[in-house]
Design a protein around this motif. Structure first.
Motif, PDB file in Angstrom:
ATOM      1  N   ILE A  20       0.842  -1.201   0.000  1.00 32.56           N
ATOM      2  CA  ILE A  20       0.000   0.000   0.000  1.00 32.56           C
ATOM      3  C   ILE A  20       0.874   1.246   0.000  1.00 32.56           C
ATOM      4  CG2 ILE A  20      -1.649   1.351   1.360  1.00 32.56           C
ATOM      5  CD1 ILE A  20      -2.830  -1.308   2.334  1.00 32.56           C
ATOM      6  N   GLY A  21       1.930   1.230   0.796  1.00 35.67           N
ATOM      7  CA  GLY A  21       2.851   2.361   0.853  1.00 35.67           C
ATOM      8  C   GLY A  21       3.500   2.633  -0.493  1.00 35.67           C
ATOM      9  N   ALA A  22       3.900   1.549  -1.171  1.00 33.36           N
ATOM     10  CA  ALA A  22       4.519   1.696  -2.498  1.00 33.36           C
ATOM     11  C   ALA A  22       3.537   2.273  -3.498  1.00 33.36           C
ATOM     12  CB  ALA A  22       5.033   0.335  -2.979  1.00 33.36           C
ATOM     13  N   ILE A  23       2.281   1.818  -3.408  1.00 35.58           N
ATOM     14  CA  ILE A  23       1.244   2.325  -4.327  1.00 35.58           C
ATOM     15  C   ILE A  23       1.001   3.808  -4.076  1.00 35.58           C
ATOM     16  CG2 ILE A  23      -1.204   2.204  -4.917  1.00 35.58           C
ATOM     17  CD1 ILE A  23      -1.050  -0.827  -4.366  1.00 35.58           C
ATOM     18  N   VAL A  24       0.895   4.187  -2.798  1.00 34.52           N
ATOM     19  CA  VAL A  24       0.656   5.588  -2.447  1.00 34.52           C
ATOM     20  C   VAL A  24       1.813   6.457  -2.936  1.00 34.52           C
ATOM     21  CG1 VAL A  24       0.474   7.229  -0.538  1.00 34.52           C
ATOM     22  CG2 VAL A  24      -0.812   5.087  -0.474  1.00 34.52           C
ATOM     23  N   ILE A  25       3.031   6.000  -2.703  1.00 33.36           N
ATOM     24  CA  ILE A  25       4.217   6.756  -3.140  1.00 33.36           C
ATOM     25  C   ILE A  25       4.234   6.903  -4.664  1.00 33.36           C
ATOM     26  CG2 ILE A  25       6.740   6.679  -3.318  1.00 33.36           C
ATOM     27  CD1 ILE A  25       6.751   5.373  -0.535  1.00 33.36           C
ATOM     28  N   THR A  26       3.868   5.811  -5.360  1.00 31.71           N
ATOM     29  CA  THR A  26       3.828   5.847  -6.825  1.00 31.71           C
ATOM     30  C   THR A  26       2.800   6.857  -7.314  1.00 31.71           C
ATOM     31  OG1 THR A  26       4.478   3.509  -6.955  1.00 31.71           O
ATOM     32  CG2 THR A  26       3.429   4.475  -8.903  1.00 31.71           C
ATOM     33  N   ILE A  27       1.614   6.852  -6.670  1.00 35.26           N
ATOM     34  CA  ILE A  27       0.552   7.795  -7.061  1.00 35.26           C
ATOM     35  C   ILE A  27       0.997   9.230  -6.807  1.00 35.26           C
ATOM     36  CG2 ILE A  27      -1.777   8.607  -6.509  1.00 35.26           C
ATOM     37  CD1 ILE A  27      -2.535   5.681  -5.962  1.00 35.26           C
ATOM     38  N   VAL A  28       1.593   9.468  -5.635  1.00 32.77           N
ATOM     39  CA  VAL A  28       2.055  10.816  -5.294  1.00 32.77           C
ATOM     40  C   VAL A  28       3.130  11.287  -6.275  1.00 32.77           C
ATOM     41  CG1 VAL A  28       3.299  12.185  -3.574  1.00 32.77           C
ATOM     42  CG2 VAL A  28       1.475  10.641  -2.851  1.00 32.77           C
ATOM     43  N   LEU A  29       4.069  10.402  -6.597  1.00 35.73           N
ATOM     44  CA  LEU A  29       5.118  10.755  -7.559  1.00 35.73           C
ATOM     45  C   LEU A  29       4.532  11.033  -8.934  1.00 35.73           C
ATOM     46  CD1 LEU A  29       7.981   8.245  -6.616  1.00 35.73           C
ATOM     47  CD2 LEU A  29       7.994  10.737  -6.337  1.00 35.73           C
ATOM     48  N   PHE A  30       3.571  10.199  -9.329  1.00 38.69           N
ATOM     49  CA  PHE A  30       2.918  10.378 -10.626  1.00 38.69           C
ATOM     50  C   PHE A  30       2.223  11.739 -10.696  1.00 38.69           C
ATOM     51  CE2 PHE A  30      -1.135  10.020 -12.988  1.00 38.69           C
ATOM     52  CZ  PHE A  30      -0.636   9.841 -14.265  1.00 38.69           C
ATOM     53  N   LEU A  31       1.446  12.063  -9.652  1.00 35.41           N
ATOM     54  CA  LEU A  31       0.736  13.340  -9.629  1.00 35.41           C
ATOM     55  C   LEU A  31       1.714  14.510  -9.592  1.00 35.41           C
ATOM     56  CD1 LEU A  31      -2.214  12.543  -7.174  1.00 35.41           C
ATOM     57  CD2 LEU A  31      -2.323  12.823  -9.659  1.00 35.41           C
ATOM     58  N   ALA A  32       2.809  14.326  -8.873  1.00 36.86           N
ATOM     59  CA  ALA A  32       3.817  15.391  -8.793  1.00 36.86           C
ATOM     60  C   ALA A  32       4.451  15.641 -10.160  1.00 36.86           C
ATOM     61  CB  ALA A  32       4.893  15.014  -7.767  1.00 36.86           C
ATOM     62  N   ILE A  33       4.717  14.558 -10.875  1.00 36.29           N
ATOM     63  CA  ILE A  33       5.302  14.686 -12.216  1.00 36.29           C
ATOM     64  C   ILE A  33       4.316  15.350 -13.172  1.00 36.29           C
ATOM     65  CG2 ILE A  33       6.098  13.379 -14.226  1.00 36.29           C
ATOM     66  CD1 ILE A  33       7.247  11.311 -12.240  1.00 36.29           C
ATOM     67  N   VAL A  34       3.048  14.892 -13.119  1.00 39.83           N
ATOM     68  CA  VAL A  34       2.015  15.459 -13.987  1.00 39.83           C
ATOM     69  C   VAL A  34       1.839  16.950 -13.692  1.00 39.83           C
ATOM     70  CG1 VAL A  34      -0.454  15.447 -14.518  1.00 39.83           C
ATOM     71  CG2 VAL A  34       0.793  13.291 -14.340  1.00 39.83           C
ATOM     72  N   TYR A  35       1.801  17.291 -12.419  1.00 42.97           N
ATOM     73  CA  TYR A  35       1.642  18.692 -12.010  1.00 42.97           C
ATOM     74  C   TYR A  35       2.824  19.538 -12.499  1.00 42.97           C
ATOM     75  CZ  TYR A  35       1.376  22.775  -8.941  1.00 42.97           C
ATOM     76  OH  TYR A  35       1.324  24.061  -8.448  1.00 42.97           O
TER      77      TYR A  35
END
Length: 326
Positions: A26-41
């Motif tokens: 779950i932690g890895a998924i959350v980190i991946t989502i946060v990184l993805f959103l940060a990159i998109v932003y």
């Protein structure tokens, strides 16, 4: 330690391992989502800044409510046509370009970009029909344009029916391009404004647009115009002004419900022949012209944006219709 205790210990250890694995996953998924959103932003911010410098000016600015409204004027004909866009058409003057090029051979064409659209400023004023119509009229007054045909796409049918009743001595005819009808069904919908705002500010909207089909791929626009429209779309889509307009769509339709076009006003409506979304689309428009002294409905095969593909036919029919109306 008894056998039972050993089993309990072993099961407890396995459960703890499984829980740890689950938490790490779950932690890895959350980190991946946060990184993805940060990159998109981040990509959205960088791209927006880059595109802002590459957007080229067109038309001219007119001062309305101490803000700049962009207006493109093309052609030198004795008669004037004022063009109004449909909701969400990010760069109206460019979106209408194919039609403007045809009409401007015979007319003076004035493409108005309301606040929040094209190269116009945004505004904090409520996007009620009254405010939108008043602002467009003020822009025309500033340009000393006092006699004209009003031609509008989509929701401009709602603003237009208000406009022609408010300024009957100025408008010589109304031409609708698959224009909205006050009594059409399904316009009491509530839009998810917060979600749309999030998509805009997060950069997800840009990504979705990039991954989607190219809406201009089969059209006659030159590449440079398409590039400019896409950049302006990225700038204007779901901005605060158009989201406010979206929030007023239902109330603006309700306000227009009992309005009709003046009987003596020439009324020409180009209507999509195969609209599968709105029930009774053609009859709704036929109902608008039934009491007109000079009214006509012309159905056309094509998308809601009929002026993208039927620009020559629209221009030809406008000329023929106005000659008949005189």
């Amino acid at each position: 330690m008894t056998q039972t205790e050993k089993i309990k210990t072993r099961n407890g250890t396995q459960s703890k391992k499984a829980r740890n694995i689950l938490l790490k996953t779950i932690g890895a998924i959350v980190i991946t989502i946060v990184l993805f959103l940060a990159i998109v932003y981040t990509v959205n911010i960088i791209s927006s800044n880059s595109e802002q410098r590459r957007i080229e000016s067109y038309g001219q600015h007119v001062s309305v409510d101490v803000k700049n409204m962009n207006v493109l004027i093309q052609g030198e004909g004795q008669e004037t046509i004022v063009l109004l866009p449909g909701f969400g058409t990010a760069a109206p003057a460019l979106d209408f370009k194919l039609l403007i090029d045809e009409l401007s051979l015979f007319y003076k064409v004035v493409a108005v970009e309301p606040f929040g659209y094209g190269l116009s400023d945004g505004t904090e004023k409520e996007r009620s029909t009254e405010n939108i119509v008043g602002e467009v009229h003020e822009a025309l007054q500033q340009l000393n344009i006092n006699r004209y045909m009003l031609m509008g796409h989509s929701i401009a049918g709602i603003y237009g029916i208000n406009y022609v009743n408010k300024y009957p001595n100025e408008v010589t005819a109304f031409v609708g391009i698959d224009s909205s009808v006050p009594t059409q069904p399904g316009m009491d919908v509530k839009f998810p404004l917060k979600k749309l705002e999030f998509l805009k500010k997060s950069g997800l909207l840009r990504m979705m647009t990039k991954l989607g089909a190219d809406p201009y791929s089969s059209l006659s626009f030159v590449d440079k115009t398409v590039e400019q429209m896409k950049m302006i779309s990225n700038k204007n889509m779901n901005n605060d002004t158009t989201l406010n307009e979206m929030d007023h769509i239902s109330s603006n339709f309700i306000e227009a419900h009992d309005l009709t076009f003046p009987k003596d006003l020439p009324l020409l409506l180009f209507v999509q022949a195969n609209n599968e979304v709105v029930k009774g689309w053609i009859p709704l428009h036929e109902g608008q012209i039934k009491d007109s002294v000079h009214g006509k409905v012309i159905t056309m095969d094509g998308s809601h944006y009929l002026h993208h593909t039927k620009f020559k036919e629209i221009a030809e029919n406008v000329r023929a219709f106005m000659k008949e109306a005189k």
